[in-house]
Design a protein around this motif. Structure first.
Motif, PDB file in Angstrom:
ATOM      1  N   LEU A 423      60.376 108.980  31.478  1.00 28.07           N
ATOM      2  CA  LEU A 423      61.780 108.798  31.795  1.00 28.07           C
ATOM      3  C   LEU A 423      62.056 109.186  33.244  1.00 28.07           C
ATOM      4  O   LEU A 423      62.700 108.453  33.998  1.00 28.07           O
ATOM      5  CB  LEU A 423      62.584 109.688  30.859  1.00 28.07           C
ATOM      6  CG  LEU A 423      64.013 109.310  30.634  1.00 28.07           C
ATOM      7  CD1 LEU A 423      64.083 107.881  30.154  1.00 28.07           C
ATOM      8  CD2 LEU A 423      64.612 110.234  29.606  1.00 28.07           C
ATOM      9  N   VAL A 424      61.559 110.354  33.640  1.00 32.06           N
ATOM     10  CA  VAL A 424      61.733 110.809  35.012  1.00 32.06           C
ATOM     11  C   VAL A 424      61.096 109.788  35.951  1.00 32.06           C
ATOM     12  O   VAL A 424      61.682 109.393  36.969  1.00 32.06           O
ATOM     13  CB  VAL A 424      61.088 112.192  35.207  1.00 32.06           C
ATOM     14  CG1 VAL A 424      61.162 112.596  36.668  1.00 32.06           C
ATOM     15  CG2 VAL A 424      61.768 113.222  34.332  1.00 32.06           C
ATOM     16  N   ILE A 425      59.901 109.356  35.580  1.00 33.12           N
ATOM     17  CA  ILE A 425      59.186 108.404  36.418  1.00 33.12           C
ATOM     18  C   ILE A 425      59.946 107.084  36.517  1.00 33.12           C
ATOM     19  O   ILE A 425      60.076 106.505  37.597  1.00 33.12           O
ATOM     20  CB  ILE A 425      57.756 108.189  35.875  1.00 33.12           C
ATOM     21  CG1 ILE A 425      56.942 109.464  36.111  1.00 33.12           C
ATOM     22  CG2 ILE A 425      57.093 106.997  36.538  1.00 33.12           C
ATOM     23  CD1 ILE A 425      55.605 109.495  35.397  1.00 33.12           C
ATOM     24  N   SER A 426      60.484 106.627  35.386  1.00 36.38           N
ATOM     25  CA  SER A 426      61.190 105.347  35.436  1.00 36.38           C
ATOM     26  C   SER A 426      62.432 105.460  36.315  1.00 36.38           C
ATOM     27  O   SER A 426      62.826 104.507  36.976  1.00 36.38           O
ATOM     28  CB  SER A 426      61.551 104.871  34.027  1.00 36.38           C
ATOM     29  OG  SER A 426      62.536 105.701  33.471  1.00 36.38           O
ATOM     30  N   LEU A 427      63.039 106.634  36.344  1.00 29.30           N
ATOM     31  CA  LEU A 427      64.199 106.817  37.204  1.00 29.30           C
ATOM     32  C   LEU A 427      63.821 106.777  38.674  1.00 29.30           C
ATOM     33  O   LEU A 427      64.502 106.177  39.499  1.00 29.30           O
ATOM     34  CB  LEU A 427      64.901 108.135  36.875  1.00 29.30           C
ATOM     35  CG  LEU A 427      66.372 107.886  36.625  1.00 29.30           C
ATOM     36  CD1 LEU A 427      66.611 107.552  35.185  1.00 29.30           C
ATOM     37  CD2 LEU A 427      67.208 109.039  37.075  1.00 29.30           C
ATOM     38  N   ILE A 428      62.721 107.432  38.985  1.00 27.23           N
ATOM     39  CA  ILE A 428      62.246 107.401  40.372  1.00 27.23           C
ATOM     40  C   ILE A 428      61.885 105.969  40.752  1.00 27.23           C
ATOM     41  O   ILE A 428      62.236 105.487  41.836  1.00 27.23           O
ATOM     42  CB  ILE A 428      61.035 108.336  40.553  1.00 27.23           C
ATOM     43  CG1 ILE A 428      61.478 109.783  40.301  1.00 27.23           C
ATOM     44  CG2 ILE A 428      60.456 108.199  41.958  1.00 27.23           C
ATOM     45  CD1 ILE A 428      60.356 110.780  40.366  1.00 27.23           C
ATOM     46  N   ALA A 429      61.222 105.296  39.806  1.00 28.75           N
ATOM     47  CA  ALA A 429      60.837 103.915  40.075  1.00 28.75           C
ATOM     48  C   ALA A 429      62.064 103.050  40.303  1.00 28.75           C
ATOM     49  O   ALA A 429      62.102 102.225  41.212  1.00 28.75           O
ATOM     50  CB  ALA A 429      60.006 103.370  38.921  1.00 28.75           C
ATOM     51  N   ALA A 430      63.078 103.259  39.476  1.00 28.26           N
ATOM     52  CA  ALA A 430      64.300 102.476  39.615  1.00 28.26           C
ATOM     53  C   ALA A 430      64.945 102.737  40.967  1.00 28.26           C
ATOM     54  O   ALA A 430      65.574 101.862  41.554  1.00 28.26           O
ATOM     55  CB  ALA A 430      65.269 102.817  38.502  1.00 28.26           C
ATOM     56  N   ALA A 431      64.768 103.969  41.473  1.00 27.10           N
ATOM     57  CA  ALA A 431      65.413 104.325  42.727  1.00 27.10           C
ATOM     58  C   ALA A 431      64.728 103.704  43.934  1.00 27.10           C
ATOM     59  O   ALA A 431      65.382 103.290  44.875  1.00 27.10           O
ATOM     60  CB  ALA A 431      65.445 105.841  42.865  1.00 27.10           C
ATOM     61  N   ILE A 432      63.404 103.656  43.906  1.00 23.33           N
ATOM     62  CA  ILE A 432      62.714 103.244  45.117  1.00 23.33           C
ATOM     63  C   ILE A 432      62.380 101.772  45.158  1.00 23.33           C
ATOM     64  O   ILE A 432      62.058 101.246  46.206  1.00 23.33           O
ATOM     65  CB  ILE A 432      61.401 104.025  45.315  1.00 23.33           C
ATOM     66  CG1 ILE A 432      60.591 103.954  44.034  1.00 23.33           C
ATOM     67  CG2 ILE A 432      61.667 105.444  45.743  1.00 23.33           C
ATOM     68  CD1 ILE A 432      59.148 104.251  44.231  1.00 23.33           C
ATOM     69  N   LEU A 433      62.447 101.107  44.034  1.00 23.65           N
ATOM     70  CA  LEU A 433      62.004  99.727  44.031  1.00 23.65           C
ATOM     71  C   LEU A 433      63.132  98.810  43.623  1.00 23.65           C
ATOM     72  O   LEU A 433      64.049  99.232  42.935  1.00 23.65           O
ATOM     73  CB  LEU A 433      60.864  99.558  43.018  1.00 23.65           C
ATOM     74  CG  LEU A 433      59.520 100.118  43.444  1.00 23.65           C
ATOM     75  CD1 LEU A 433      58.582 100.079  42.278  1.00 23.65           C
ATOM     76  CD2 LEU A 433      58.970  99.323  44.603  1.00 23.65           C
ATOM     77  N   PRO A 434      63.025  97.547  44.017  1.00 24.02           N
ATOM     78  CA  PRO A 434      63.979  96.585  43.470  1.00 24.02           C
ATOM     79  C   PRO A 434      63.836  96.591  41.940  1.00 24.02           C
ATOM     80  O   PRO A 434      62.735  96.754  41.415  1.00 24.02           O
ATOM     81  CB  PRO A 434      63.530  95.246  44.057  1.00 24.02           C
ATOM     82  CG  PRO A 434      62.266  95.501  44.800  1.00 24.02           C
ATOM     83  CD  PRO A 434      62.111  96.958  44.995  1.00 24.02           C
TER      84      PRO A 434
END
Ligand SMILES: Nc1nc2c(ncn2[C@@H]2O[C@H](COP(=O)(O)OP(=O)(O)OP(=O)(O)O)[C@@H](O)[C@H]2O)c(=O)[nH]1
Ligand SMILES: [Mg+2]
Lengths: 663, 89
Positions: A423-434
């Protein structure tokens, strides 16, 4: 007769692995019990109490078995209960998809002489495959009540309740002599008379069941005579039973199908391309789910930003209280709320992996490789199941027979990113990537964790031989292949809801509490109270406790270009992973823009990838640590936890360096 | 000598049909795999795990240890694999 008096009965729920026992117990009681589409989900006894009218029923959900001769520790738990426990009757749960295996087990329960109800579960899947069973003919042949059911949708559960009450009224026929064992019969009778035991127990004694050694000694002379006449009794009995099974199935299966493997199975189980195909399938799924959920995330943040919290707070005179409500409570609550779509998405993926049968499809092609580094096939199943939550996966390892295997599996599970970390990772991913690429970046934690397992198992295995005195040999494992299915049913919806809800509540309380703590640490320092100004003043904040803590560990992350606010948040992640995000929010003093925006401006792509790599397994949460110590002991847990941290750090440096070169 | 020798089931390529000659673990008997029964290899990896289909059509997963402990007499091996596994012909 007075109807008011309460009767108590104890009923064992026995059945093939993966046939739906826990789903049935869950559905009868309304409680949530862990279920999943791989054998060995339940490894210990679950006791559930229910009341039907004047009847108190103790339902015992047992681990799955194929027969009464157990080879695995979890199977032994079940067979011991069945052979020695004081039961009033049994519910035998079978699967319509493997009728033969069901009847093979049923016979052994019938021979024990207690009332038995047969539940033929998975009727929906059987129907889809065109399997057609004449249940009425089967009832006639076996002389016992049989309920066709779809436990995952609640079909047949009403009838089952009714029949359970009939066990109490002793109105269920008992059919002990289903099979005529011919020349063995006289010995069965003799042992049964000598031990004053039911027929089934006598047969097990003659077969040499490991759990009945004492009884075997008492009947030693009879057993020897039987062996002299018949030879290998276990082989003889198994043959008779399978003959019986095929004679029955010939009569009752109106239409059957040969191997129930789907076309997709031939790809997923293929030793060469299987693993890639499974991963491709999973990431397509993740990608689709996150794409669909993305507008929802934006919608919720928009809704939240419409709440005029600042204006509402103008009336609060005390700046300290105002800051507490706004910065500690409101910020964290809005994070929890905007979390919801992500939590739901991750819960959906995890539940899908658990219930679709994909875990086994991932295990099969991987086994040969992971065996080389010491992981047994059963361990691998639990390792992959660890993506849901490391805690139950770790405690399930008690079902692994060899101690080396068990230890190494329990030590490797914390390297698997669980739902909270994902979950934390998906949030970071959502933040940095389109947003279209969120699913793709989710590959990274799995690659990282695989490398982690490969490296650490090699390092830890020699250590095990040093530390533990008694290491036992590996026991071969075999089981019926669970079906590959798209799990859309009532129970699946309930499960996704349960995961989402539990995570939100558990994480929600933690996040708010920790935000409060972080808030205190960020408005005070060694010099005492600094005040809420510290939250917005970049110079003042440098003299707070929080900043001091951040400084302490930031040298490690400096080279990765991860700002101190982020590295300080990671500290708190030691307690529960969910807290990382809320810590970030407090440290950045964000309000409307939310953490995603902050991350977006604070992190460059290489740093973000390094951060994702680090979060994958830098530490297990407290609950996992506690479970780990129970299985492997304190010493190994400490060693493993330190090793995890160091390796996570090393890998994040490597990822950063590679990313710098590529980007 | 013309007799076909017994092999471990994971030495046979996917698609082979074989007769069980010896079981070194009792568990397989409870899964319907007995001395003399016919099985078809659905998937197999040399020295690794295998999935076999029993006579009545159920797929059974054997982990590496179980597969290495199931000895069978090959009855038919898919053409393209013959040279690699050196059985038959
Ligand atoms: N399609 C379908 N799926 C079902 C049915 N009953 C249970 N399931 C699913 O089958 C899987 C296994 O169910 P469990 O209740 O965990 O089975 P179990 O018998 O307790 O398994 P072990 O504890 O591993 O022995 C889960 O994914 C359930 O959701 C059913 O009637 N139809
Ligand atoms: Mg269960």
């Amino acid at each position: 007769m007075d109807d008011k008096y309460v009767r108590r009965i104890k009923i064992g729920v026995v059945g093939l692995p993966n046939s739906g026992k826990s789903t049935i117990v869950s559905s009868l009681s309304g409680l949530f019990i862990r279920t999943a589409n791989y054998p060995g989900t339940t490894v210990s006894i679950n006791v559930v109490n229910l009341t039907i009218k004047n009847l108190r029923i103790q339902l015992i959900d047992l681990p799955g078995i194929y027969s009464l001769s157990s080879e695995m520790p979890d199977e032994e738990v079940a067979t011991k209960e069945i052979l020695r426990g004081n039961y009033d009757g049994f519910i035998v749960v079978g699967s319509t998809l493997s009728l033969q295996q069901t009847i093979y087990l049923l016979v052994q329960l019938l021979e024990l002489g207690k009332p038995v109800i047969l539940v033929l579960n998975m009727m929906d899947l059987a129907r889809k495959q065109g399997i057609n069973i004449n249940v009425e003919a089967m009832r006639r042949r076996l002389g016992i009540p049989i309920i066709p059911s779809v436990a995952a949708s609640g079909v047949g559960m009403g009838e089952l309740r009714k029949l359970i009450t009939e066990i109490a009224q002793s109105s269920i026929a008992v059919n002990t002599k289903v099979i005529d064992y011919g020349p063995l019969e006289k010995y069965i009778d003799a042992v049964s008379a000598r031990l004053n035991a039911p027929r089934g127990l006598a047969i097990e004694v003659l077969k040499g069941n490991d759990l009945l050694k004492e009884e075997r000694l008492k009947a030693g002379d009879i057993v020897s005579k039987a062996i002299e006449e018949i030879g290998q009794i276990d082989v003889f009995v198994a043959r008779k039973r399978w003959d019986f099974v095929s004679s029955i199935t010939k009569d009752v299966v109106a239409r059957g199908v040969q191997v129930n493997l789907s076309k997709l199975d031939y790809i997923l189980l293929n030793p060469k391309v299987g693993i890639l195909a499974s991963l491709a399938l999973l990431f397509t799924l993740a990608e689709v789910i996150f794409l669909v959920l993305n507008p929802l995330v934006n919608y919720i943040s928009e809704l939240l930003s419409m709440i005029p919290i600042g204006e509402l707070m103008v009336n609060v005179g005390n700046p300290l209280i105002r800051s507490f409500i706004m910065d500690a409570v409101w910020n964290s609550t809005s994070i929890v709320l905007s979390f919801i779509p992500y939590v739901f998405g991750v819960a959906l993926i995890i539940a899908f992996i658990e219930d679709s049968g994909l875990i086994i499809r991932l295990t099969f092609p991987l086994e040969k490789w992971l065996r080389r580094i010491g992981l047994p096939s059963r361990g691998l199943i639990y390792l992959i199941a660890g993506v849901g939550c490391n805690v139950p996966a770790t405690s399930s390892t008690v079902a692994i027979p060899s101690s080396t295997d068990r230890l190494i599996t329990a030590l490797m599970i914390p390297y698997i990113p669980c739902m909270a970390r994902l979950l934390v990772i998906s949030l970071i991913a959502a933040a940095i990537l389109p947003s279209q690429l969120t699913g793709v970046v989710m590959i990274l934690p799995f690659v990282t964790s695989l490398i982690g397992v490969m490296v650490m198992s090699r390092l830890l295995l020699p250590l095990l031989t040093h530390i533990r005195v008694k290491l036992t040999a590996r026991v071969p494992y075999a089981y019926e292949l669970p079906q590959l299915i798209i799990p859309i049913n009532r129970f699946f919806v309930k499960k996704v809801w349960h995961y989402t809800y539990e995570f939100l509540v558990r994480a929600g309380i933690l996040i708010v509490a920790f935000s409060a703590l972080m808030w205190v640490l960020s408005i005070s320092g060694p010099s005492g109270l600094i005040g809420p100004e510290a939250l917005t003043n970049q110079t003042l904040i440098r003299s707070t406790w929080l900043s001091l803590i951040g400084d302490l560990i930031s040298p490690i992350f400096k080279p990765l270009n991860i700002p101190w606010q982020l590295s300080a948040s990671l500290m708190y992640g030691y307690v529960f992973k969910e807290v990382i995000l809320s810590s970030m929010a407090v440290l950045y003093g964000t309000s409307e823009e939310g953490v995603i925006n902050v991350l977006h401006s604070a992190l460059q792509l290489p740093s973000a990838l390094a951060l994702i790599t680090f979060i994958t397994f830098y530490s297990p949460c407290i609950a996992t640590l506690v479970t780990e110590t129970r299985i492997v002991g304190v010493r190994l847990t400490v060693i493993n936890t330190i090793a995890q941290l160091l390796l996570a750090l090393a890998l994040s440096y490597i990822v950063y360096a590679i990313a710098l070169l590529v980007v | 000598m013309n007799q076909v020798e017994d092999v471990r089931v994971n030495e046979l390529p996917s698609g082979s049909v074989a007769r069980v000659s010896r079981l070194l673990i009792g568990r397989l008997r409870d899964l319907g795999i007995m001395e003399g029964s016919l099985i078809r290899v659905l998937f197999s990896t040399p020295n690794g795990p295998a999935i076999v289909e029993t006579g009545d059509g159920r797929p059974i997963v054997l982990d590496s240890d179980a597969a290495s402990n199931l000895l069978v007499t090959p009855l038919s091996i898919p053409q393209r694999h013959r040279y690699r596994h050196r059985y038959g012909s």
